[in-house]
Design a protein around this motif. Structure first.
Motif, short mmCIF file in Angstrom:
data_model
loop_
_atom_site.label_atom_id
_atom_site.label_comp_id
_atom_site.label_asym_id
_atom_site.label_seq_id
_atom_site.Cartn_x
_atom_site.Cartn_y
_atom_site.Cartn_z
N ASN A 211 -29.23 31.01 -27.43
CA ASN A 211 -28.30 31.18 -26.32
C ASN A 211 -28.54 32.41 -25.48
O ASN A 211 -27.89 32.60 -24.46
N TYR A 213 -29.48 35.19 -22.87
CA TYR A 213 -29.70 34.95 -21.45
C TYR A 213 -30.33 36.13 -20.71
O TYR A 213 -31.28 35.95 -19.95
N MET A 217 -33.87 35.91 -18.93
CA MET A 217 -33.90 35.83 -17.48
C MET A 217 -34.80 36.90 -16.88
O MET A 217 -35.58 36.63 -15.96
N PRO A 229 -31.32 28.40 -21.69
CA PRO A 229 -30.22 28.96 -20.88
C PRO A 229 -30.67 29.32 -19.46
O PRO A 229 -29.95 29.05 -18.49
N LEU A 232 -31.64 26.06 -17.43
CA LEU A 232 -30.50 25.30 -16.91
C LEU A 232 -30.05 25.83 -15.56
O LEU A 232 -29.72 25.06 -14.67
N THR A 233 -30.02 27.17 -15.42
CA THR A 233 -29.61 27.71 -14.13
C THR A 233 -30.64 27.39 -13.06
O THR A 233 -30.28 27.18 -11.90
N MET A 236 -30.02 23.88 -12.05
CA MET A 236 -28.84 23.88 -11.19
C MET A 236 -29.20 24.28 -9.76
O MET A 236 -28.77 23.64 -8.81
N TYR A 243 -25.67 16.66 -9.73
CA TYR A 243 -24.91 17.22 -10.84
C TYR A 243 -25.06 16.48 -12.17
O TYR A 243 -25.17 17.12 -13.21
N VAL A 246 -27.79 17.82 -14.21
CA VAL A 246 -27.48 19.13 -14.77
C VAL A 246 -26.61 18.97 -16.02
O VAL A 246 -26.85 19.63 -17.05
N PHE A 247 -25.62 18.09 -15.95
CA PHE A 247 -24.77 17.84 -17.12
C PHE A 247 -25.61 17.34 -18.30
O PHE A 247 -25.41 17.77 -19.44
N MET A 250 -27.31 20.21 -19.82
CA MET A 250 -26.38 21.02 -20.59
C MET A 250 -26.15 20.42 -21.98
O MET A 250 -26.11 21.14 -22.98
N ALA A 253 -29.04 21.06 -24.18
CA ALA A 253 -29.08 22.45 -24.63
C ALA A 253 -28.04 22.74 -25.70
O ALA A 253 -28.28 23.52 -26.63
N ALA A 254 -26.88 22.10 -25.58
CA ALA A 254 -25.77 22.43 -26.48
C ALA A 254 -25.85 21.70 -27.82
O ALA A 254 -25.47 22.24 -28.86
N ILE B 142 -22.12 26.66 -28.41
CA ILE B 142 -22.84 26.34 -27.17
C ILE B 142 -23.00 27.63 -26.39
O ILE B 142 -22.19 28.53 -26.51
N SER B 143 -24.06 27.76 -25.63
CA SER B 143 -24.34 29.05 -25.02
C SER B 143 -23.35 29.38 -23.92
O SER B 143 -22.69 28.51 -23.36
N THR B 145 -24.23 30.19 -21.14
CA THR B 145 -24.76 29.54 -19.94
C THR B 145 -24.18 28.15 -19.79
O THR B 145 -23.70 27.78 -18.71
N VAL B 146 -24.22 27.37 -20.87
CA VAL B 146 -23.67 26.02 -20.81
C VAL B 146 -22.17 26.08 -20.51
O VAL B 146 -21.67 25.38 -19.62
N LEU B 149 -21.64 27.13 -16.86
CA LEU B 149 -21.91 26.03 -15.93
C LEU B 149 -20.80 24.99 -16.00
O LEU B 149 -20.33 24.49 -14.98
N PHE B 153 -18.12 23.86 -12.95
CA PHE B 153 -17.72 22.52 -12.48
C PHE B 153 -16.23 22.27 -12.64
O PHE B 153 -15.62 21.60 -11.83
N ASN B 259 -23.91 37.53 -18.81
CA ASN B 259 -24.30 36.12 -18.71
C ASN B 259 -23.29 35.26 -17.94
O ASN B 259 -23.64 34.60 -16.95
#
Lengths: 278, 322
Positions: A211, A213, A217, A229, A232-233, A236, A243, A246-247, A250, A253-254, B142-143, B145-146, B149, B153, B259
């Motif tokens: 996770n 970042y 980055m 992480p 994903l940005t 985006m 969208y 992107v979901f 996510m 990733a999760a 979950i991060s 970041t997730v 984001l 939304f 973050n």
């Protein structure tokens, strides 16, 4: 008296359970919404946010996968696995040295290692960038491996050390009587006895590395080296209007860490309880 | 159980950790062998010295330099970057945002989490206890970041859940672009952070509560002491160490926030969600003003170090005995 107590108790319990279950909804509903949105089309998404997807279509997932998520996932897995191994080994080594070996300057070393707990990664950011640029490690896998390991050694050592300190001295004496070397005693006897806390530190490090970042980055650029992480940005900003993709990203990733947590929950909590629960 | 625990508690106090509670010394070995023992801690010490402590010192030097991004030249300017910092309104509003973060997080992640953990641990059913702890923890797995984001939304004015929920319960007039206006953006970001983090601290407090000897609760219930008094007279005092630790971790975490702000607002609109971390990033890596970024880093360092020292001092003064 007795009836009044039970009545008050009943009210309390109803109130308590309502509260606990509302909190479950607050936690679960956004997550469910995220998963469902990964299956919607853009039109559906903008139509009614509460609606269920019309069909379980995996195309957003394949689209996300093809637009870089497969690269991000590979990098994330590589960085997470290697830094977990490095961090837990180096920390267990250090914890063994600090608790069970008679070494010079051990107080200074303990202060130095555990003092790292107080230091924030942000503070070292600017010099680290300069350092890694001059070492030619900028935007490489090594940058993240080194940083994730170095910055997590204090916390991991802290947990393993607290556990090792409580293992009885007699074990070491017995090992010595049996002629075991320091290495054998560490590898074959002490480390296996520390299994609960080792599992906890592994889980905690995976959660961290997966996770993280800021470092990811600043020290990487481009699809090839970015972790999930950061990726994903990018996803985006590059495909901002798409969208549902992107979901889907996510969710990809999760999911691994959520599964990891559920699988390891029992050991994880047990290790924590023995390690830092006071 | 009761006999072994007090010693454990004392030994595991962070103060004792940092000052190094050493095992009883064995008779001295020959010097060479003792020196060889250093090999055990060498990798950790080297990693930390090179990649954590050295940059920390370098940062202080960097903060006294003005970097020219075009020629690449560096000029020593003493404390000018710090003078600039004092006169920078965005720095002060960033610091204020970090403080707001700390205060709200203390409420939710420390005091809220203790209460929630106590409620969960008072549930008799094992399965429910475990299930609730796990569900509340998911956002922490979950991060950021997730989660960031996701809330980006959720706060979105058109397709976002929040405005639609408000509409649905008849509060449609409250609907607004949560992240898009200065007045609500910071609180919206902080709210998301609480959602993401409360399960983690609740889990840690639950673990601490589990270690309280059940005899104490049994004695209390025989004496007819109610749940609320039990919480204040048994639970709260006996998780004091964990509470102290969590207060420090939460405050110092609030001064390192990065973050979630970066993902949700990048410091906007109009710098209203800028925190020290993002302001450092913007100056260092967007504007290439590394000296100024290093000066901001020094402020973060001083604040987090001060918090950590307070923690050590408190821990040395009061050790839990039970």
């Amino acid at each position: 008296m007795v009836t009044r107590l039970t009545f008050a108790g009943l009210i309390t319990r109803v109130f308590m359970w309502t509260f606990l279950l509302c909190l479950v909804v607050v936690v679960v509903y956004p997550l469910a919404w995220m998963v469902l949105n990964g299956f919607k089309t853009n039109t559906e998404l903008f139509g009614n946010p509460f609606a269920l997807p019309l069909q379980l279509d995996w195309q957003n997932y394949t689209a996300a996968w093809n637009r870089g998520v497969s690269n991000y996932l590979t990098t994330s897995i590589l960085v997470t696995v290697t830094s977990t191994i490095a961090t837990v080994f180096i920390s267990a080594w250090a914890a063994y040295g600090l608790t069970r070996v008679n070494i010079p300057f051990s107080r200074t070393a303990a202060t130095l290692i555990l003092g790292g707990l107080m230091l924030a990664p942000t503070v070292a950011l600017v010099p680290l960038v300069k350092m890694f640029q001059s070492m030619g490690l900028y935007n490489t896998f090594w940058a993240l491996l080194i940083l994730y390991t170095a910055f997590r050694i204090p916390f991991t050592t802290f947990l393993i050390r607290a556990y090792m300190i409580d293992l009885p001295r007699e074990i070491d004496e017995a090992a010595e009587v049996d002629g075991a070397s320091r290495w054998t005693a560490f590898w074959r006897i002490i480390l296996p006895m520390c299994r609960p806390i080792i599992i906890s530190t592994i889980v905690l490090h995976i959660l961290f590395a997966w996770n993280e970042y800021l470092f990811a980055m600043v020290f990487t650029s481009g699809t090839e080296m970015q972790t999930l992480p950061v990726g994903l940005t990018s996803l985006m900003s590059k495909h901002g209007t798409d969208y549902p993709v992107v979901f889907a990203g996510m969710v990809i990733a999760a999911l691994p860490v959520v599964i990891l947590f559920f699988v390891s929950q029992r050991y994880f909590i047990k290790g924590l309880a023995d390690g830092i629960g006071k | 159980m009761l006999l072994t625990q007090p010693s454990k508690t004392v030994e595991r106090a962070p103060a004792a950790q940092a000052t190094g509670a050493q095992p009883p010394r064995t008779p001295k070995r020959p010097g060479i062998r003792r020196l060889l023992g250093l090999a055990w801690i060498l990798p950790a010490v080297v990693m930390l010295a090179v990649f954590v402590y050295l940059p920390l010192v370098q940062n202080l030097g960097f903060s006294t330099i003005e970097w020219d991004i075009y020629s690449g030249s560096q000029e020593f300017i003493g404390l000018d970057n710090y003078v600039k910092l004092v006169g920078d309104p965005i720095f002060w509003s960033a610091l204020g945002n970090n403080l707001l973060y700390a205060v709200i997080s203390l409420g939710f992640q420390v005091f809220g989490a203790i209460v929630l953990a106590a409620i969960i641990e008072s549930i008799r059913s094992d399965a429910w206890r475990r299930g609730l702890r796990a569900v509340y923890f998911i956002p922490s797995a979950i991060s950021l970041t997730v989660a960031g984001l996701l809330f980006y939304f959720i706060y979105e004015p058109n397709l976002g859940l929040l405005n639609h929920v408000l509409d649905g319960i008849g509060l449609g007039s409250w609907a607004q672009p949560w992240l898009g206006q200065e007045s609500t953006a910071m609180v919206a970001v902080i709210a998301m952070s609480q959602w993401q983090g409360f399960g983690y601290s609740t889990l840690l407090f639950a673990v601490a509560i589990q270690r309280i000897p059940s005899e104490l609760y049994e004695a209390a219930s025989i004496d007819g002491i109610g749940a609320i008094r039990r919480f204040f007279t048994i639970t709260l005092p006996l998780v004091r160490e964990m509470t102290g630790l969590m207060i420090i971790v939460t405050i110092s975490g609030a001064f390192q926030v990065f973050n979630e702000v970066m993902v949700m607002t990048s410091g906007g609109p109009n710098n209203s969600t800028q925190v020290l971390g993002t302001w450092l990033y913007r100056n260092g890596f967007v504007r290439n003003d590394f000296g100024y970024a290093a000066a901001i880093a020094t402020v973060i360092f001083v604040v987090t170090l001060a918090i950590a020292l307070v923690q050590l001092w408190i821990n040395r003064r009061r050790r839990v005995e039970w």
